[in-house]
Motif scaffolding. Structure first.
Motif, PDB file in Angstrom:
ATOM      1  N   GLY A 262      65.188  70.342  74.157  1.00 27.00           N
ATOM      2  CA  GLY A 262      66.277  70.600  74.961  1.00 27.00           C
ATOM      3  C   GLY A 262      66.842  70.373  77.022  1.00 27.00           C
ATOM      4  O   GLY A 262      68.642  70.290  77.213  1.00 27.00           O
ATOM      5  N   THR A 263      67.017  69.935  77.796  1.00 30.71           N
ATOM      6  CA  THR A 263      66.558  70.388  79.154  1.00 30.71           C
ATOM      7  C   THR A 263      66.718  68.578  79.366  1.00 30.71           C
ATOM      8  O   THR A 263      65.994  67.971  78.998  1.00 30.71           O
ATOM      9  N   VAL A 264      67.947  68.992  80.103  1.00 28.07           N
ATOM     10  CA  VAL A 264      68.113  67.527  80.679  1.00 28.07           C
ATOM     11  C   VAL A 264      68.284  67.833  82.260  1.00 28.07           C
ATOM     12  O   VAL A 264      69.310  68.612  82.755  1.00 28.07           O
ATOM     13  N   VAL A 265      68.063  66.953  83.235  1.00 28.12           N
ATOM     14  CA  VAL A 265      68.319  67.763  84.662  1.00 28.12           C
ATOM     15  C   VAL A 265      68.113  66.411  85.264  1.00 28.12           C
ATOM     16  O   VAL A 265      67.688  64.923  84.959  1.00 28.12           O
ATOM     17  N   ILE A 277      80.743  54.525  74.842  1.00 26.87           N
ATOM     18  CA  ILE A 277      79.814  55.362  73.827  1.00 26.87           C
ATOM     19  C   ILE A 277      80.737  56.179  72.904  1.00 26.87           C
ATOM     20  O   ILE A 277      81.838  56.502  72.552  1.00 26.87           O
ATOM     21  N   THR A 278      79.993  56.444  71.461  1.00 28.77           N
ATOM     22  CA  THR A 278      80.144  56.647  70.502  1.00 28.77           C
ATOM     23  C   THR A 278      79.179  57.564  70.390  1.00 28.77           C
ATOM     24  O   THR A 278      77.734  56.626  69.688  1.00 28.77           O
ATOM     25  N   HIS A 279      79.492  58.209  69.145  1.00 24.19           N
ATOM     26  CA  HIS A 279      78.024  59.764  68.744  1.00 24.19           C
ATOM     27  C   HIS A 279      78.267  59.887  67.523  1.00 24.19           C
ATOM     28  O   HIS A 279      79.171  61.272  67.910  1.00 24.19           O
ATOM     29  N   GLY A 340      81.772  64.886  74.423  1.00 24.61           N
ATOM     30  CA  GLY A 340      81.314  67.122  73.749  1.00 24.61           C
ATOM     31  C   GLY A 340      80.120  67.230  73.205  1.00 24.61           C
ATOM     32  O   GLY A 340      80.662  67.862  71.712  1.00 24.61           O
ATOM     33  N   LEU A 341      78.855  67.266  73.328  1.00 25.28           N
ATOM     34  CA  LEU A 341      78.162  66.726  73.037  1.00 25.28           C
ATOM     35  C   LEU A 341      77.166  67.804  73.540  1.00 25.28           C
ATOM     36  O   LEU A 341      76.900  68.800  73.985  1.00 25.28           O
ATOM     37  N   ARG A 342      75.769  68.373  72.600  1.00 24.04           N
ATOM     38  CA  ARG A 342      75.118  68.977  72.110  1.00 24.04           C
ATOM     39  C   ARG A 342      73.606  68.592  73.309  1.00 24.04           C
ATOM     40  O   ARG A 342      73.645  67.198  73.745  1.00 24.04           O
ATOM     41  N   PRO A 343      73.197  69.325  74.038  1.00 21.32           N
ATOM     42  CA  PRO A 343      71.811  68.945  75.000  1.00 21.32           C
ATOM     43  C   PRO A 343      70.798  67.910  74.128  1.00 21.32           C
ATOM     44  O   PRO A 343      71.007  66.550  74.774  1.00 21.32           O
ATOM     45  N   ILE A 346      72.911  64.512  73.970  1.00 20.38           N
ATOM     46  CA  ILE A 346      73.158  64.142  75.384  1.00 20.38           C
ATOM     47  C   ILE A 346      71.925  62.855  75.986  1.00 20.38           C
ATOM     48  O   ILE A 346      71.725  62.415  76.194  1.00 20.38           O
ATOM     49  N   ILE A 347      70.893  63.793  75.213  1.00 22.45           N
ATOM     50  CA  ILE A 347      68.969  63.005  75.066  1.00 22.45           C
ATOM     51  C   ILE A 347      69.361  62.044  74.442  1.00 22.45           C
ATOM     52  O   ILE A 347      69.135  61.188  75.276  1.00 22.45           O
TER      53      ILE A 347
END
Length: 366
Positions: A262-265, A277-279, A340-343, A346-347
């Motif tokens: 769950g890493t984002v750089v 965007i909607t999720h 307001g999302l989790r990683p 976001i990925i």
């Protein structure tokens, strides 16, 4: 997890974008590199945690050969020791290191040994890629992990089958290449980039014009820069002066994601064209709660059976529509945090934005 991700992004945005770094931290001199050495040896003195000779015949053969070289004949004697382990020894030999210097070596178990703790590495020749012996390793093995076994339970921490011998390698042969014999001085960038190569060239020429009155650097391509040292200055002193010059490296826009952790750089030059965007997260929960069905009292043909009961529950959360877009990293981070999302979410969004063509950067998925 969300707070950690937000804090990391906030830290990145707070860092100055005009950081200056030394040339020695982003470029290396061509031909100046470490050399890999490898060898095969034995670790002795283990506390019953060595190889099982029946399962590791190469350990028994190596032990017999070592004892033969010491004048002990055990060829016709079955060995049952558990205090010996066959290992592969590796090391890095720095450039221009001299005979008699010491280096650290790494030791890794090759058989079914459970731990190398407390062992002693017997003299092991270390060979280079050309098959020549450049060092000999010997000494006590330092292991950070441990393994304890009992009749009903075992405890293992770290990797007890890998260790190091600090200063355990003794250099026995000099490398054929010498620093003064390098035909051409060429700087190679660790992260090749055309703009960074030009900036390094300009910075070196500014320094040498002020100090020596000449230009000594010329960019060859996006990776290499040719250097012509002044005649009255030694190569060692010249390289030491060049390495201390500070420049501002450039980099391409990249987004690196690791779905496993769950890493984002996100790089500072990453831009996203304005998109909506909607999720939403769909969660399906299936529970099994079997029940026991018994026959009526005094029933002659009744039978007790287990009746399955399955409960299915579906929930969907999220679904908010947000507009994300930005010309710099802080604006992009604020837009992603607003959803307001989790990683993991976001990925998924970054991958979808890239598919839509709105992510103006290279997306690297590990």
């Amino acid at each position: 997890m969300v707070r950690i991700f937000i804090c990391l992004l906030a830290l990145l945005t707070a860092m100055p974008a005009t950081a200056m770094v030394r040339i020695k931290d982003i470029a290396n001199l061509q031909g100046v590199r470490d050399n890999q050495l490898v060898g095969y040896g034995l670790v002795i003195g283990l506390k019953g945690s060595g190889d099982t000779l029946r399962n590791s015949p190469f350990t028994e053969q190596s032990l017999q050969s070592m004892l033969d070289s010491l004048g002990v004949n055990v060829r016709d004697t079955p060995l049952r020791t558990r205090n010996v382990a066959a290992v592969v020894v590796t090391a890095e030999m720095p450039s221009f290191i001299g005979k008699g210097s010491t280096i650290d070596v790494s030791v890794s178990s090759l058989g079914d040994a459970t731990s190398l703790a407390g062992g002693m590495l017997v003299a092991t020749p270390l060979l280079g890629a050309d098959g020549q012996i450049y060092a000999v390793a010997q000494g006590p093995v330092a292991v950070s992990g441990f393994a304890e076994l009992g009749a009903a339970e075992s405890l293992t921490q770290g990797i007890p089958t890998v260790g190091r011998v600090p200063n355990g390698g003794l250099i026995e042969r000099d490398l054929p290449a010498k620093f003064a014999q390098i035909p051409d001085l060429v700087l190679e960038l660790s992260n090749p980039d055309f703009k960074t190569a030009v900036r390094i060239t300009d910075a070196i020429n500014r320094y040498t014009r002020e100090r020596y009155g000449i230009r000594v650097a010329k960019e060859r391509d996006y990776r290499s820069i040719d250097l012509t040292p002044p005649k009255k200055v030694s190569m060692t002193r010249f390289i030491a002066e060049i390495e201390s010059i500070r420049v501002r490296p450039d980099q391409s826009a990249k987004v690196v994601i690791d779905e496993r952790t769950g890493t984002v750089v996100i790089g500072k030059d990453v831009q996203i064209s304005t998109v909506a965007i909607t999720h939403g997260n769909l969660t399906v929960r299936i529970s099994e709660a079997p029940e026991v069905s018994q026959p009526s009292p005094f029933s002659q043909n009744g039978e007790t059976v287990v009746v399955p009961r399955t409960y299915v529950d579906a929930q969907e959360s999220g679904g908010r529509l947000a507009v994300v877009g930005g010309t710099d990293l802080p604006t992009l981070v604020r837009g992603l945090n607003r959803i307001g999302l989790r990683p993991t979410g976001i990925i998924a969004i970054l991958q979808a934005i890239k598919t839509a063509g709105a992510l103006q950067a290279e997306l690297v998925v590990q």
